[in-house]
Design an enzyme around this catalytic site. Structure first.
Site, PDB file in Angstrom:
ATOM      1  N   LYS A 168      -5.131   8.427  -2.211  1.00 51.86           N
ATOM      2  CA  LYS A 168      -3.745   8.496  -2.135  1.00 51.86           C
ATOM      3  C   LYS A 168      -3.061   9.108  -3.234  1.00 51.86           C
ATOM      4  O   LYS A 168      -1.946   9.359  -3.280  1.00 51.86           O
ATOM      5  CB  LYS A 168      -3.450   6.918  -1.874  1.00 51.86           C
ATOM      6  CG  LYS A 168      -3.899   6.290  -0.844  1.00 51.86           C
ATOM      7  CD  LYS A 168      -3.655   6.718   0.533  1.00 51.86           C
ATOM      8  CE  LYS A 168      -4.513   5.664   1.645  1.00 51.86           C
ATOM      9  NZ  LYS A 168      -4.106   4.222   1.590  1.00 51.86           N
ATOM     10  N   GLU A 217       9.521  -2.671   4.563  1.00 52.81           N
ATOM     11  CA  GLU A 217       8.820  -2.659   3.297  1.00 52.81           C
ATOM     12  C   GLU A 217       9.871  -2.174   2.186  1.00 52.81           C
ATOM     13  O   GLU A 217       9.862  -2.647   1.251  1.00 52.81           O
ATOM     14  CB  GLU A 217       7.731  -1.539   3.416  1.00 52.81           C
ATOM     15  CG  GLU A 217       6.364  -2.092   3.997  1.00 52.81           C
ATOM     16  CD  GLU A 217       5.177  -1.057   4.326  1.00 52.81           C
ATOM     17  OE1 GLU A 217       4.187  -1.234   4.637  1.00 52.81           O
ATOM     18  OE2 GLU A 217       5.888   0.276   4.396  1.00 52.81           O
ATOM     19  N   GLY A 274       0.957  -1.414  -0.029  1.00 48.76           N
ATOM     20  CA  GLY A 274       0.120   0.021   0.062  1.00 48.76           C
ATOM     21  C   GLY A 274       0.640   1.215   0.157  1.00 48.76           C
ATOM     22  O   GLY A 274       2.209   1.233  -0.022  1.00 48.76           O
TER      23      GLY A 274
HETATM   24  C1  5RP Z   1       2.344   0.621   6.187  1.00 46.35           C
HETATM   25  C2  5RP Z   1       2.334   1.151   4.891  1.00 46.35           C
HETATM   26  C3  5RP Z   1       0.909   1.176   4.250  1.00 46.35           C
HETATM   27  O1  5RP Z   1       1.216   0.297   3.317  1.00 46.35           O
HETATM   28  C4  5RP Z   1       0.263   2.376   4.048  1.00 46.35           C
HETATM   29  O2  5RP Z   1       0.372   3.174   5.169  1.00 46.35           O
HETATM   30  C5  5RP Z   1      -1.051   2.396   3.470  1.00 46.35           C
HETATM   31  O3  5RP Z   1      -1.873   1.691   4.412  1.00 46.35           O
HETATM   32  P1  5RP Z   1      -3.225   1.619   4.221  1.00 46.35           P
HETATM   33  O4  5RP Z   1      -3.643   0.540   3.077  1.00 46.35           O
HETATM   34  O5  5RP Z   1      -4.090   0.970   5.388  1.00 46.35           O
HETATM   35  O6  5RP Z   1      -3.880   2.842   3.676  1.00 46.35           O
HETATM   36  O7  5RP Z   1       3.158   1.898   4.352  1.00 46.35           O
HETATM   37  O8  5RP Z   1       4.089   0.875   6.742  1.00 46.35           O
END
Ligand code: 5RP
Length: 222
Positions: A122, A104, A83
């Site tokens: 996003k 990540e 994500g």
């Molecule tokens: C975790 C991340 C997530 O992928 C990012 O915050 C997006 O999260 P979500 O899909 O819950 O909106 O970087 O460290």
């Protein structure tokens, strides 16, 4: 922000997964949809192995019957699906609201292909409005936070300092930066005691972004 859009983006990306791949599993609510979709394909006979970017994602995957290996033993990953908190048209990305940005980034960098999945909220014209998480070695806490406060408008210790990443480190959530993202990334990386940050400027190869039920794809250089 729609959970249906998160799921649609995740399922579009999971269509890239092929038999025999070592798959990097991201972290967060959108990545959880991808893990669920991979789990369904594994139940239908897909043969893959995975590495996970967080304890939570590893637990979810194992619960779905996905074989999860120790990334410490894996020099290379085929495809990672994760994500994002912000992504622009050049695939410059901010990650780490879930606190997993260091793992990540390691998994993304080890991957032949890294795809981001996100709902349309996003997608931004320019990254920089979201909190930028910086992972901080507790030993250097005061020095690093003081240094970050010279670079950002506002810096907060996540959870008032009680939040720790899976690596046992603190997170500084930093708001208000301007200028060149590459210069900022280099400046952060140069601070002893900063062990990671959420700017992903070169790692992302493609993105699946779903808005009101329609999935758009962005490809690096395409
Ligand atoms: C975790 C991340 C997530 O992928 C990012 O915050 C997006 O999260 P979500 O899909 O819950 O909106 O970087 O460290």
């Amino acid at each position: 922000m729609s959970d249906t859009d998160k799921r649609m983006a995740a399922e579009a990306a999971v269509a890239e997964v092929r038999d025999g791949m070592l798959v990097g599993l991201g972290t967060g609510s959108t990545a959880a949809h991808a893990i669920a979709a991979i789990g369904r394909r594994v139940a239908d006979g897909l043969r893959i192995r995975a590495v996970a970017t967080s304890v939570a994602s590893a637990d979810q995957a194992r619960g779905l019957g996905i074989e999860v290996l120790d990334f410490a033993e894996m020099p290379h990953v085929d495809l990672t699906i994760d994500g994002a908190d912000e992504i622009d048209g050049a695939l410059l990305t901010v990650k780490g609201a879930g606190g997993a940005m260091l793992r990540e980034k390691a998994v993304a960098t080890a991957s032949t292909r890294m795809v981001v999945i996100a709902d349309g909220g996003k997608r931004v014209a320019r990254i920089g409005a979201a909190k930028l998480p910086v992972e901080v070695l507790p030993f250097a806490r005061a020095f690093v936070f003081a240094t970050l406060r010279t670079m950002f408008d506002a810096v907060e210790a996540r959870g008032g300092g009680a939040y720790l990443t899976d690596n046992g480190n603190l997170v500084a959530d930093c708001l208000g930066w301007r200028g060149d993202a590459h210069a900022l990334a280099a400046a952060l990386q140069a601070i002893p005691g900063v062990v990671g940050h959420g700017l992903f400027l070169t790692e992302v190869d493609a993105a699946y972004i779903a808005t009101d039920g329609i999935v758009a794809t962005l490809e690096r250089g395409g």
